[in-house]
Write a protein that holds these residues in place. Sequence first.
Motif, PDB file in Angstrom:
ATOM      1  N   MET A  95       0.875  -1.099  -0.143  1.00  0.00           N
ATOM      2  CA  MET A  95      -0.029   0.076   0.037  1.00  0.00           C
ATOM      3  C   MET A  95       1.062   1.362  -0.012  1.00  0.00           C
ATOM      4  SD  MET A  95      -2.962  -1.264   0.101  1.00  0.00           S
ATOM      5  CE  MET A  95      -4.021   0.014   0.246  1.00  0.00           C
ATOM      6  N   PRO A  96       0.454   2.300  -0.773  1.00  0.00           N
ATOM      7  CA  PRO A  96       1.281   3.450  -0.673  1.00  0.00           C
ATOM      8  C   PRO A  96       1.588   4.027   0.533  1.00  0.00           C
ATOM      9  CG  PRO A  96      -0.176   3.431  -2.485  1.00  0.00           C
ATOM     10  CD  PRO A  96      -0.931   2.363  -1.824  1.00  0.00           C
ATOM     11  N   GLY A  97       2.779   4.436   0.980  1.00  0.00           N
ATOM     12  CA  GLY A  97       3.043   4.942   2.071  1.00  0.00           C
ATOM     13  C   GLY A  97       3.397   4.267   3.242  1.00  0.00           C
ATOM     14  N   HIS A  98       3.305   2.786   2.903  1.00  0.00           N
ATOM     15  CA  HIS A  98       3.559   1.635   4.092  1.00  0.00           C
ATOM     16  C   HIS A  98       4.405   0.718   3.517  1.00  0.00           C
ATOM     17  CE1 HIS A  98       0.169   3.229   6.582  1.00  0.00           C
ATOM     18  NE2 HIS A  98      -0.435   3.466   5.510  1.00  0.00           N
ATOM     19  N   GLU A  99       5.602   0.479   4.537  1.00  0.00           N
ATOM     20  CA  GLU A  99       6.696  -0.521   4.165  1.00  0.00           C
ATOM     21  C   GLU A  99       6.267  -1.777   4.566  1.00  0.00           C
ATOM     22  OE1 GLU A  99      10.613   0.695   4.637  1.00  0.00           O
ATOM     23  OE2 GLU A  99      10.232   2.910   4.155  1.00  0.00           O
ATOM     24  N   TYR A 100       5.303  -1.861   5.625  1.00  0.00           N
ATOM     25  CA  TYR A 100       4.978  -3.468   6.281  1.00  0.00           C
ATOM     26  C   TYR A 100       3.678  -3.364   5.867  1.00  0.00           C
ATOM     27  CZ  TYR A 100       9.554  -2.454   7.988  1.00  0.00           C
ATOM     28  OH  TYR A 100      11.110  -2.395   8.096  1.00  0.00           O
ATOM     29  N   THR A 101       3.225  -4.783   6.008  1.00  0.00           N
ATOM     30  CA  THR A 101       1.820  -5.484   5.929  1.00  0.00           C
ATOM     31  C   THR A 101       1.802  -6.376   7.264  1.00  0.00           C
ATOM     32  OG1 THR A 101       2.205  -7.303   4.601  1.00  0.00           O
ATOM     33  CG2 THR A 101       1.460  -5.190   3.738  1.00  0.00           C
ATOM     34  N   SER A 102       0.442  -6.672   7.887  1.00  0.00           N
ATOM     35  CA  SER A 102       0.467  -7.377   8.699  1.00  0.00           C
ATOM     36  C   SER A 102      -1.173  -7.723   9.021  1.00  0.00           C
ATOM     37  CB  SER A 102       0.956  -6.906  10.231  1.00  0.00           C
ATOM     38  OG  SER A 102       0.930  -7.882  11.236  1.00  0.00           O
ATOM     39  N   ALA A 103      -1.640  -8.205   9.995  1.00  0.00           N
ATOM     40  CA  ALA A 103      -3.062  -8.619  10.090  1.00  0.00           C
ATOM     41  C   ALA A 103      -3.377  -8.333  11.558  1.00  0.00           C
ATOM     42  CB  ALA A 103      -3.494  -9.925   9.612  1.00  0.00           C
ATOM     43  N   ARG A 104      -4.749  -7.880  11.898  1.00  0.00           N
ATOM     44  CA  ARG A 104      -5.343  -8.046  13.148  1.00  0.00           C
ATOM     45  C   ARG A 104      -6.432  -8.496  13.104  1.00  0.00           C
ATOM     46  NH1 ARG A 104      -5.047  -2.159  16.719  1.00  0.00           N
ATOM     47  NH2 ARG A 104      -7.443  -1.875  16.945  1.00  0.00           N
ATOM     48  N   LEU A 105      -6.671  -9.542  13.798  1.00  0.00           N
ATOM     49  CA  LEU A 105      -7.869 -10.200  13.637  1.00  0.00           C
ATOM     50  C   LEU A 105      -8.574 -10.184  15.144  1.00  0.00           C
ATOM     51  CD1 LEU A 105      -5.909 -12.039  12.161  1.00  0.00           C
ATOM     52  CD2 LEU A 105      -7.717 -13.882  12.301  1.00  0.00           C
ATOM     53  N   LEU A 106     -10.012 -10.110  14.989  1.00  0.00           N
ATOM     54  CA  LEU A 106     -10.860  -9.802  16.339  1.00  0.00           C
ATOM     55  C   LEU A 106     -11.993 -10.744  16.384  1.00  0.00           C
ATOM     56  CD1 LEU A 106     -12.659  -6.632  15.960  1.00  0.00           C
ATOM     57  CD2 LEU A 106     -11.101  -7.086  14.203  1.00  0.00           C
ATOM     58  N   SER A 107     -12.365 -11.186  17.425  1.00  0.00           N
ATOM     59  CA  SER A 107     -13.614 -12.030  17.556  1.00  0.00           C
ATOM     60  C   SER A 107     -15.049 -11.300  17.814  1.00  0.00           C
ATOM     61  CB  SER A 107     -13.344 -13.088  18.775  1.00  0.00           C
ATOM     62  OG  SER A 107     -13.192 -12.218  20.038  1.00  0.00           O
ATOM     63  N   LYS A 108     -15.068  -9.900  17.902  1.00  0.00           N
ATOM     64  CA  LYS A 108     -16.233  -9.397  17.950  1.00  0.00           C
ATOM     65  C   LYS A 108     -17.171  -9.509  17.016  1.00  0.00           C
ATOM     66  CE  LYS A 108     -17.693  -4.265  18.098  1.00  0.00           C
ATOM     67  NZ  LYS A 108     -17.201  -2.999  18.081  1.00  0.00           N
ATOM     68  N   GLY A 109     -18.520  -9.567  17.365  1.00  0.00           N
ATOM     69  CA  GLY A 109     -19.782 -10.054  16.561  1.00  0.00           C
ATOM     70  C   GLY A 109     -19.619 -11.259  15.820  1.00  0.00           C
ATOM     71  N   LYS A 110     -18.480 -12.210  16.268  1.00  0.00           N
ATOM     72  CA  LYS A 110     -18.499 -13.588  15.674  1.00  0.00           C
ATOM     73  C   LYS A 110     -18.750 -14.496  16.896  1.00  0.00           C
ATOM     74  CE  LYS A 110     -17.447 -12.144  11.590  1.00  0.00           C
ATOM     75  NZ  LYS A 110     -18.345 -12.551  10.540  1.00  0.00           N
ATOM     76  N   GLY A 111     -19.372 -14.089  18.002  1.00  0.00           N
ATOM     77  CA  GLY A 111     -19.722 -15.159  19.058  1.00  0.00           C
ATOM     78  C   GLY A 111     -18.450 -15.145  20.160  1.00  0.00           C
ATOM     79  N   GLY A 112     -17.543 -14.523  19.933  1.00  0.00           N
ATOM     80  CA  GLY A 112     -16.357 -14.529  20.746  1.00  0.00           C
ATOM     81  C   GLY A 112     -16.167 -13.221  21.445  1.00  0.00           C
ATOM     82  N   SER A 113     -17.279 -13.076  22.472  1.00  0.00           N
ATOM     83  CA  SER A 113     -17.465 -11.996  23.203  1.00  0.00           C
ATOM     84  C   SER A 113     -18.095 -12.488  24.534  1.00  0.00           C
ATOM     85  CB  SER A 113     -18.497 -10.753  22.891  1.00  0.00           C
ATOM     86  OG  SER A 113     -17.667  -9.959  21.605  1.00  0.00           O
ATOM     87  N   GLN A 114     -17.459 -11.934  25.803  1.00  0.00           N
ATOM     88  CA  GLN A 114     -17.818 -12.453  26.892  1.00  0.00           C
ATOM     89  C   GLN A 114     -17.603 -11.452  28.213  1.00  0.00           C
ATOM     90  OE1 GLN A 114     -17.149 -16.811  27.517  1.00  0.00           O
ATOM     91  NE2 GLN A 114     -16.210 -16.513  29.298  1.00  0.00           N
ATOM     92  N   THR A 115     -18.488 -11.604  29.007  1.00  0.00           N
ATOM     93  CA  THR A 115     -18.226 -10.777  30.419  1.00  0.00           C
ATOM     94  C   THR A 115     -17.778 -11.639  31.246  1.00  0.00           C
ATOM     95  OG1 THR A 115     -19.879  -9.506  29.852  1.00  0.00           O
ATOM     96  CG2 THR A 115     -19.380  -9.202  32.424  1.00  0.00           C
ATOM     97  N   TYR A 116     -16.533 -11.713  32.139  1.00  0.00           N
ATOM     98  CA  TYR A 116     -15.927 -12.606  33.022  1.00  0.00           C
ATOM     99  C   TYR A 116     -15.403 -14.131  32.236  1.00  0.00           C
ATOM    100  CZ  TYR A 116     -18.088  -9.121  35.754  1.00  0.00           C
ATOM    101  OH  TYR A 116     -18.658  -7.846  36.359  1.00  0.00           O
ATOM    102  N   GLY A 117     -14.677 -14.605  33.082  1.00  0.00           N
ATOM    103  CA  GLY A 117     -14.296 -16.069  32.501  1.00  0.00           C
ATOM    104  C   GLY A 117     -12.941 -16.178  32.508  1.00  0.00           C
ATOM    105  N   ARG A 118     -12.362 -17.255  31.812  1.00  0.00           N
ATOM    106  CA  ARG A 118     -10.904 -17.712  31.644  1.00  0.00           C
ATOM    107  C   ARG A 118     -10.868 -17.337  30.071  1.00  0.00           C
ATOM    108  NH1 ARG A 118      -6.488 -20.156  33.850  1.00  0.00           N
ATOM    109  NH2 ARG A 118      -5.031 -20.951  32.292  1.00  0.00           N
ATOM    110  N   PHE A 119      -9.785 -16.900  29.577  1.00  0.00           N
ATOM    111  CA  PHE A 119      -9.280 -16.734  28.370  1.00  0.00           C
ATOM    112  C   PHE A 119      -7.957 -17.192  27.951  1.00  0.00           C
ATOM    113  CE2 PHE A 119     -12.351 -13.438  29.956  1.00  0.00           C
ATOM    114  CZ  PHE A 119     -13.471 -13.546  28.788  1.00  0.00           C
ATOM    115  N   GLU A 120      -8.026 -18.011  27.197  1.00  0.00           N
ATOM    116  CA  GLU A 120      -6.562 -18.986  27.288  1.00  0.00           C
ATOM    117  C   GLU A 120      -6.260 -18.949  25.743  1.00  0.00           C
ATOM    118  OE1 GLU A 120      -6.269 -22.423  29.908  1.00  0.00           O
ATOM    119  OE2 GLU A 120      -6.262 -23.484  28.015  1.00  0.00           O
ATOM    120  N   ILE A 121      -4.897 -18.903  25.524  1.00  0.00           N
ATOM    121  CA  ILE A 121      -4.307 -18.764  23.868  1.00  0.00           C
ATOM    122  C   ILE A 121      -3.031 -19.332  24.108  1.00  0.00           C
ATOM    123  CG2 ILE A 121      -3.571 -17.375  22.247  1.00  0.00           C
ATOM    124  CD1 ILE A 121      -6.068 -15.849  24.773  1.00  0.00           C
ATOM    125  N   ARG A 122      -2.675 -20.227  23.351  1.00  0.00           N
ATOM    126  CA  ARG A 122      -1.717 -20.982  23.229  1.00  0.00           C
ATOM    127  C   ARG A 122      -0.752 -20.489  21.879  1.00  0.00           C
ATOM    128  NH1 ARG A 122       1.085 -25.857  21.277  1.00  0.00           N
ATOM    129  NH2 ARG A 122       2.855 -26.554  22.835  1.00  0.00           N
TER     130      ARG A 122
END
Length: 278
Positions: A95-122
């Motif tokens: 993309m013009p003006g950018h030397e790097y690309t990457s990604a940012r994934l989110l679970s919002k609106g996809k069932g991956g939202s919660q109040t309280y609990g345990r959130f575990e990522i390996r």
Amino acid sequence: MISILVSGFLFVSDIFGYTQPVSAPPATPRHTFRKLAWSDEFNYTGLPDSTKWKYDVGGNGWGNKELQYYTKARRENARVEGGNLIVEARRESLMPGHEYTSARLLSKGKGGSQTYGRFEIRARIPGGRGTWPAIWMLPDQNPYGNHSWPDNGEIDIMEHVGYDPNVIHASTHCKAYYFRINNQKTGVTKLPDATTAFHTYAVEWTPETITAEIDGQLYFATRNENTGWEAWPWDKPFHLLLNVAVGGEWGGQKGIDADAFPQQMLVDYVRFYQMKKE
């Protein structure tokens, strides 16, 4: 890891000699986190499951003067293969003006939202000077204060900056405590093989406390002061974000090693557990 309670603070000392004081959690009813509520085991091949993940897209600096452009549904930056989600930061002028690309994934609106609990990522996180991988959480809605960050809270399950290798951070940010006024609640620990081995990063969040651990070993805890939303906005659904930033006000403090790219964050699984009282 050894934990010692002294004068209201929990000092967590790991076997590598790095000690960080964190607020001790108060006595509360015991919570268990046995019911799996939402997960992705990444046991498929291709783009991340669109029923579970969406993308933040763009290259506006993301409030931290970051240099990457986040792409959408581009295999070079986000894909699933070999049983892992791969989030890849690349040096390329897509993309013009950018030397790097990457990604940012989110679970919002996809069932991956919660109040309280345990959130575990390996995950196995990337190295390289200039990288800034993060596993973190933001609220689905912003009812408090000026309806923006940091008033409605942030939970950082794992952050790492490449110029300070193998030092892992967990933090919470809110109106009363956040990094721009340099009083955020933070835990720090050393993990010598963070960029070469998988580890399980987890947060347990209750109405009383937020704690963080690596491979089951506690290194951060903060408690609800019961003084209002300014100090504790964590009482509504939050979703997960997975990203690898490049540069920025923190990640780019020591410059960027352009020759270190591409760099990958590999995620073996994401699991949300619901809270139950016993």
